[in-house]
Motif scaffolding. Structure first.
Motif, PDB file in Angstrom:
ATOM      1  N   VAL A  28       0.898  -1.230   0.011  1.00  0.00           N
ATOM      2  CA  VAL A  28      -0.103  -0.053  -0.030  1.00  0.00           C
ATOM      3  C   VAL A  28       0.975   1.176   0.091  1.00  0.00           C
ATOM      4  CG1 VAL A  28      -1.587   1.226   1.273  1.00  0.00           C
ATOM      5  CG2 VAL A  28      -2.235  -1.096   1.028  1.00  0.00           C
ATOM      6  N   CYS A  29       2.094   1.232   0.851  1.00  0.00           N
ATOM      7  CA  CYS A  29       2.819   2.322   0.741  1.00  0.00           C
ATOM      8  C   CYS A  29       3.572   2.483  -0.498  1.00  0.00           C
ATOM      9  CB  CYS A  29       3.928   2.250   1.880  1.00  0.00           C
ATOM     10  SG  CYS A  29       5.081   3.495   2.202  1.00  0.00           S
ATOM     11  N   LYS A  30       3.855   1.463  -1.137  1.00  0.00           N
ATOM     12  CA  LYS A  30       4.580   1.447  -2.533  1.00  0.00           C
ATOM     13  C   LYS A  30       3.327   2.183  -3.377  1.00  0.00           C
ATOM     14  CE  LYS A  30       8.757  -0.218  -1.953  1.00  0.00           C
ATOM     15  NZ  LYS A  30       9.796   0.398  -2.288  1.00  0.00           N
ATOM     16  N   ALA A  31       2.289   2.181  -3.451  1.00  0.00           N
ATOM     17  CA  ALA A  31       1.462   2.554  -4.428  1.00  0.00           C
ATOM     18  C   ALA A  31       0.823   3.737  -4.242  1.00  0.00           C
ATOM     19  CB  ALA A  31      -0.168   1.537  -4.461  1.00  0.00           C
ATOM     20  N   THR A  32       1.035   4.466  -3.248  1.00  0.00           N
ATOM     21  CA  THR A  32       0.628   5.647  -2.470  1.00  0.00           C
ATOM     22  C   THR A  32       1.773   6.724  -2.220  1.00  0.00           C
ATOM     23  OG1 THR A  32      -0.003   4.875  -0.433  1.00  0.00           O
ATOM     24  CG2 THR A  32      -1.536   4.837  -1.997  1.00  0.00           C
ATOM     25  N   THR A  33       2.752   6.454  -3.034  1.00  0.00           N
ATOM     26  CA  THR A  33       4.096   7.226  -2.488  1.00  0.00           C
ATOM     27  C   THR A  33       3.725   8.855  -2.983  1.00  0.00           C
ATOM     28  OG1 THR A  33       5.001   7.005  -4.760  1.00  0.00           O
ATOM     29  CG2 THR A  33       5.407   5.614  -2.929  1.00  0.00           C
ATOM     30  N   GLU A  34       4.778   9.866  -2.586  1.00  0.00           N
ATOM     31  CA  GLU A  34       4.322  11.085  -2.809  1.00  0.00           C
ATOM     32  C   GLU A  34       5.013  11.461  -4.400  1.00  0.00           C
ATOM     33  OE1 GLU A  34       6.603  13.267   0.328  1.00  0.00           O
ATOM     34  OE2 GLU A  34       5.252  12.383   1.982  1.00  0.00           O
ATOM     35  N   GLU A  35       5.457  10.554  -4.941  1.00  0.00           N
ATOM     36  CA  GLU A  35       5.927  10.788  -6.372  1.00  0.00           C
ATOM     37  C   GLU A  35       4.613  11.110  -7.089  1.00  0.00           C
ATOM     38  OE1 GLU A  35       8.472   8.331  -9.655  1.00  0.00           O
ATOM     39  OE2 GLU A  35       7.669   7.514  -8.034  1.00  0.00           O
ATOM     40  N   ILE A  36       4.941  12.346  -7.991  1.00  0.00           N
ATOM     41  CA  ILE A  36       3.722  12.819  -8.784  1.00  0.00           C
ATOM     42  C   ILE A  36       3.529  12.056 -10.043  1.00  0.00           C
ATOM     43  CG2 ILE A  36       2.719  15.026  -9.591  1.00  0.00           C
ATOM     44  CD1 ILE A  36       4.483  16.655  -7.997  1.00  0.00           C
ATOM     45  N   ILE A  37       3.143  10.784  -9.952  1.00  0.00           N
ATOM     46  CA  ILE A  37       2.875  10.090 -10.931  1.00  0.00           C
ATOM     47  C   ILE A  37       1.560   9.219 -10.473  1.00  0.00           C
ATOM     48  CG2 ILE A  37       4.982  10.111 -12.088  1.00  0.00           C
ATOM     49  CD1 ILE A  37       5.516   7.299 -11.042  1.00  0.00           C
ATOM     50  N   GLY A  38       0.830   8.741 -11.292  1.00  0.00           N
ATOM     51  CA  GLY A  38       0.036   7.522 -11.056  1.00  0.00           C
ATOM     52  C   GLY A  38       0.412   6.291 -10.397  1.00  0.00           C
ATOM     53  N   PRO A  39      -0.388   5.684  -9.800  1.00  0.00           N
ATOM     54  CA  PRO A  39       0.165   4.472  -9.056  1.00  0.00           C
ATOM     55  C   PRO A  39       0.640   3.409  -9.885  1.00  0.00           C
ATOM     56  CG  PRO A  39      -1.920   5.073  -7.986  1.00  0.00           C
ATOM     57  CD  PRO A  39      -1.928   5.950  -9.366  1.00  0.00           C
ATOM     58  N   TRP A  74      -1.390  16.158  -0.543  1.00  0.00           N
ATOM     59  CA  TRP A  74      -2.473  15.763  -1.865  1.00  0.00           C
ATOM     60  C   TRP A  74      -2.206  14.738  -2.753  1.00  0.00           C
ATOM     61  CZ3 TRP A  74      -2.008  16.135  -7.071  1.00  0.00           C
ATOM     62  CH2 TRP A  74      -0.789  16.745  -7.558  1.00  0.00           C
ATOM     63  N   VAL A  75      -0.950  14.611  -2.805  1.00  0.00           N
ATOM     64  CA  VAL A  75      -0.690  13.359  -3.799  1.00  0.00           C
ATOM     65  C   VAL A  75      -0.761  12.055  -3.071  1.00  0.00           C
ATOM     66  CG1 VAL A  75       1.452  12.373  -5.046  1.00  0.00           C
ATOM     67  CG2 VAL A  75       1.369  14.870  -4.873  1.00  0.00           C
ATOM     68  N   VAL A  76      -0.542  11.880  -1.847  1.00  0.00           N
ATOM     69  CA  VAL A  76      -0.667  10.680  -1.129  1.00  0.00           C
ATOM     70  C   VAL A  76      -2.225  10.667  -1.144  1.00  0.00           C
ATOM     71  CG1 VAL A  76      -0.521   9.282   0.940  1.00  0.00           C
ATOM     72  CG2 VAL A  76       1.590  10.999   0.156  1.00  0.00           C
ATOM     73  N   VAL A  77      -2.963  11.518  -0.893  1.00  0.00           N
ATOM     74  CA  VAL A  77      -4.334  11.267  -0.571  1.00  0.00           C
ATOM     75  C   VAL A  77      -4.992  10.936  -1.964  1.00  0.00           C
ATOM     76  CG1 VAL A  77      -6.479  12.485  -0.088  1.00  0.00           C
ATOM     77  CG2 VAL A  77      -4.422  12.978   1.292  1.00  0.00           C
ATOM     78  N   PHE A  78      -4.633  11.457  -3.074  1.00  0.00           N
ATOM     79  CA  PHE A  78      -5.038  11.473  -4.320  1.00  0.00           C
ATOM     80  C   PHE A  78      -4.758  10.204  -4.998  1.00  0.00           C
ATOM     81  CE2 PHE A  78      -6.014  14.937  -7.893  1.00  0.00           C
ATOM     82  CZ  PHE A  78      -7.394  13.948  -8.102  1.00  0.00           C
ATOM     83  N   LYS A  79      -3.446   9.573  -4.838  1.00  0.00           N
ATOM     84  CA  LYS A  79      -3.321   8.179  -5.205  1.00  0.00           C
ATOM     85  C   LYS A  79      -3.868   7.296  -4.275  1.00  0.00           C
ATOM     86  CE  LYS A  79       1.114   7.511  -6.573  1.00  0.00           C
ATOM     87  NZ  LYS A  79       2.735   7.496  -6.655  1.00  0.00           N
ATOM     88  N   LEU A  81      -6.882   7.525  -3.277  1.00  0.00           N
ATOM     89  CA  LEU A  81      -8.268   7.367  -3.683  1.00  0.00           C
ATOM     90  C   LEU A  81      -8.418   6.514  -4.849  1.00  0.00           C
ATOM     91  CD1 LEU A  81      -9.621  10.883  -2.663  1.00  0.00           C
ATOM     92  CD2 LEU A  81     -10.283   8.913  -1.696  1.00  0.00           C
ATOM     93  N   ILE A  82      -7.286   6.851  -5.734  1.00  0.00           N
ATOM     94  CA  ILE A  82      -7.009   6.108  -7.119  1.00  0.00           C
ATOM     95  C   ILE A  82      -7.033   4.629  -6.986  1.00  0.00           C
ATOM     96  CG2 ILE A  82      -5.648   5.766  -9.242  1.00  0.00           C
ATOM     97  CD1 ILE A  82      -5.005   8.933  -9.039  1.00  0.00           C
ATOM     98  N   THR A  83      -6.104   4.118  -6.149  1.00  0.00           N
ATOM     99  CA  THR A  83      -6.075   2.781  -5.525  1.00  0.00           C
ATOM    100  C   THR A  83      -7.087   2.118  -5.086  1.00  0.00           C
ATOM    101  OG1 THR A  83      -3.619   3.227  -5.192  1.00  0.00           O
ATOM    102  CG2 THR A  83      -4.356   1.169  -4.522  1.00  0.00           C
ATOM    103  N   THR A  84      -7.747   2.890  -4.254  1.00  0.00           N
ATOM    104  CA  THR A  84      -9.158   2.383  -3.973  1.00  0.00           C
ATOM    105  C   THR A  84     -10.002   2.270  -4.898  1.00  0.00           C
ATOM    106  OG1 THR A  84      -8.628   3.278  -1.719  1.00  0.00           O
ATOM    107  CG2 THR A  84     -11.053   2.549  -2.290  1.00  0.00           C
ATOM    108  N   HIS A  85     -10.463   2.908  -5.948  1.00  0.00           N
ATOM    109  CA  HIS A  85     -11.092   3.125  -6.920  1.00  0.00           C
ATOM    110  C   HIS A  85     -10.747   1.878  -7.926  1.00  0.00           C
ATOM    111  CE1 HIS A  85     -13.449   5.404 -10.356  1.00  0.00           C
ATOM    112  NE2 HIS A  85     -13.862   4.373 -10.057  1.00  0.00           N
ATOM    113  N   ASN A 198      -0.789  16.512 -14.924  1.00  0.00           N
ATOM    114  CA  ASN A 198      -0.064  15.699 -14.253  1.00  0.00           C
ATOM    115  C   ASN A 198      -0.673  14.374 -14.237  1.00  0.00           C
ATOM    116  OD1 ASN A 198      -1.624  15.281 -11.260  1.00  0.00           O
ATOM    117  ND2 ASN A 198      -1.744  17.392 -11.759  1.00  0.00           N
ATOM    118  N   GLY A 199       0.138  13.409 -13.814  1.00  0.00           N
ATOM    119  CA  GLY A 199       0.077  11.929 -14.014  1.00  0.00           C
ATOM    120  C   GLY A 199      -1.115  11.525 -12.875  1.00  0.00           C
ATOM    121  N   VAL A 200      -1.222  12.043 -11.906  1.00  0.00           N
ATOM    122  CA  VAL A 200      -2.031  11.830 -10.733  1.00  0.00           C
ATOM    123  C   VAL A 200      -3.585  11.848 -11.284  1.00  0.00           C
ATOM    124  CG1 VAL A 200      -2.711  12.083  -8.272  1.00  0.00           C
ATOM    125  CG2 VAL A 200      -0.230  12.117  -8.915  1.00  0.00           C
ATOM    126  N   ILE A 201      -3.693  13.394 -11.513  1.00  0.00           N
ATOM    127  CA  ILE A 201      -5.291  13.611 -12.068  1.00  0.00           C
ATOM    128  C   ILE A 201      -5.492  12.842 -13.200  1.00  0.00           C
ATOM    129  CG2 ILE A 201      -4.683  15.797 -13.254  1.00  0.00           C
ATOM    130  CD1 ILE A 201      -7.214  16.939 -12.065  1.00  0.00           C
TER     131      ILE A 201
END
Length: 535
Positions: A28-39, A74-79, A81-85, A198-201
């Motif tokens: 989970v930590c690896k999928a939701t890092t602070e890196e500004i890219i998608g999981p 915001w990056v961790v939170v966004f990623k 939610l994306i992982t959960t979705h 950006n890759g996250v959004i």
């Protein structure tokens, strides 16, 4: 923190989970890092595999992802939610069931990242609104699953065995509102092509786009099934179905705008469906059918047929245009004029009721005096206006005709005259005319007493008139004239008792005994001695 590679915080957290032997938390930590890219795909695939493993705790996995959404970045939170979705869309259904069991998973309505500049122009403040909207859609997605017990994105679609195509009308009316609420929350994401920078959004937008295509296809199946059953519904169901169809027309415009953003974003046109609008005649036919069920003219209610969805939206908001309002006012005025013209003929209370005659009791009947000959009551409207009372026409000088002075009572004569319906002439001077005695003039009616001689024989007046016998002692005609009022029965009896003098006058012959019982109230007579005629 940089846009490329993991940050120092990410590496420290991953090492901590490795030492603790928490492989699931490390993934989970690896999928939701602070890196500004998608999981990354490898992390998502691992988590998907975990949802299908029986020895993996689904609540633990879900709670780890929910815990990451509480991070201030915001990056961790966004990623997160994306992982959960992603897991809800492609993972095991047990994961969705667990999230649907709680209504307080994504409480991010007040999220705001006040951090500094990240990777040049990207700011957490700019991404925070999209995170709040995305969290709202995730909550609505879980809520709809909790209400209908299935995921609209995973149900079978199409005319051959589609889930919403085979629903009954009653169940369809209960299911479609939840689908509408989920689509509305997705469209509220409301991003433009410039926001997808950006890759996250971008990863978030792709998941939303795929959900929208599935949801709208399911929505279309439900509307087709609804229209097929519309003309068989009763009034209440038809009204609900028409409201659902109106919302569907409004939703089509918003979906079209979202698809335009997806096209500018670079999604292949072959993946974007072509939305064909329904003809306006269909809406008019639906409204006409509902009007016939409600017993009104088509278009006379709060709805107005329109030719496009945007104009139709105003009618769905209970807004009546000027032409419809003017027509309604004219119809109301015509109805009021028709009512006024027929009100006088049909209203039983329009004409006043006929007056009922009132019977006035005859007070003279208490003493055996007959009522006047014409005792029939006269109508109220036939009575003359205030005429003067006159008792002189029936006056008489014989006091023996009425010892109780009832005929001289002005109040008794007034009541009897009013009951007889005949006008009574009243004169104050004549009403109290004593004719030289202390008593008023009495009318002469045959049969009330025997004769004047018999009266003289009984009371021993020796030719004296009856008025002289009844005159009070020590009084004169001059002093008592027009001063004695004889309207009261008690006072009349008292005057009679005090004036009767049965002195020791010698009478010859046999005097007849008084007839009838002695009159009550003659106490004054007992104080005077009476001579027996035979003594």
């Amino acid at each position: 923190m940089t846009a490329q590679g993991q940050t120092f915080n990410d590496r420290i957290l991953a090492a901590r989970h490795s030492i603790a032997g928490q492989g699931l938390a490390k993934a989970v930590c690896k999928a939701t890092t602070e890196e500004i890219i998608g999981p990354k795909k490898k992390h998502l695939d691992y988590l998907l595999h975990c949802t299908n493993e029986p020895n993996v705790s689904i609540p633990t996995l879900a709670n780890l992802l929910i815990e990451r959404t509480q991070n201030p970045n915001w990056v961790v939170v966004f990623k997160s939610l994306i992982t959960t979705h992603h897991l809800m869309c492609y993972g095991n259904e047990r994961f969705t069931q667990y999230l649907a069991s709680s209504s307080s998973n994504f409480q991010l309505s007040a999220f705001l990242d006040k951090g500094g500049v990240q990777a040049g122009p990207l700011r957490g403040y700019d991404m925070s609104p999209f995170i709040r909207r995305y969290a709202n859609y995730m909550s609505e997605k879980s809520k709809s699953y909790r209400n209908v017990a299935f995921d609209f994105c995973k149900v079978k679609r199409g005319k051959d065995g589609g889930t919403l195509r085979q629903m009954t009308g009653e169940k369809l009316l209960k299911t479609l509102p939840h689908l509408q609420a989920q689509i509305d929350s997705l469209l509220e994401f409301d991003c433009s092509a410039q926001d997808l920078n950006n890759g996250v959004i971008n990863a978030c937008f792709m998941l939303l786009f795929r959900d929208l295509i599935r949801l709208f296809a399911c929505y279309n199946d439900g509307i087709i099934n609804l229209l097929e059953k519309y003309f068989e519904m009763h009034k209440k169901q038809a009204r609900e179905a028409l409201d659902i169809y109106k919302k569907f027309l409004l939703c089509m415009d918003r979906v079209g705008e979202f698809l335009k953003v997806a096209e500018r974003f670079g999604i292949d046109k072959s993946e974007i469906p072509d939305l064909a609008k329904a003809p306006s005649s269909l809406l008019e036919a639906l409204e006409a059918h509902l009007a016939s069920l409600e017993g009104r003219k088509p278009g006379s209610g709060g709805t107005t047929p329109t030719g496009n969805a945007s104009a139709f939206g105003a009618a769905s908001g209970d807004v009546i245009d000027e032409k419809t309002a003017a027509r309604l006012l004219q119809e109301e005025e015509a109805a009021m004029e028709k009512f006024r013209s027929t009100a006088s003929a049909s209203n039983p209370f329009a004409a006043p009721p006929a007056p009922e005659p009132e019977e006035t009791p005859n007070i003279l009947d208490l003493f055996g005096v007959p009522a006047p000959a014409n005792s029939a009551p006269a109508p109220v409207s036939a009575a003359p206006a205030a005429a003067p009372l006159d008792f002189t026409s029936a006056a008489s000088t014989k006091a023996s005709d009425d010892l109780l002075q009832l005929s001289g009572n002005p109040f008794a004569n007034m009541l009897n005259a009013a009951g007889s319906g005949q006008p009574v002439n009243y004169s104050p001077a004549s009403a109290f005319n004593t004719s030289g005695s202390g008593f008023p003039s009495l009318p002469s009616q045959p049969g009330q007493f025997t004769n004047e001689n018999a009266f003289n024989n009984i009371f021993g007046t020796n030719g004296t008139s009856a008025t002289a016998v009844l005159q009070p002692q020590g009084s004169s005609n001059n002093t008592n004239k027009d001063k004695i009022i004889t309207g009261d029965l008690d006072s009349s009896l008292a005057n009679l008792a005090s004036n009767l003098n049965f002195g020791n006058q010698k009478r010859g012959g046999l005097v007849p005994q008084p007839r009838g019982p002695p009159m009550a109230g003659l106490n004054a007579m007992q104080s005077q001695p009476m001579a027996h005629p035979f003594m």
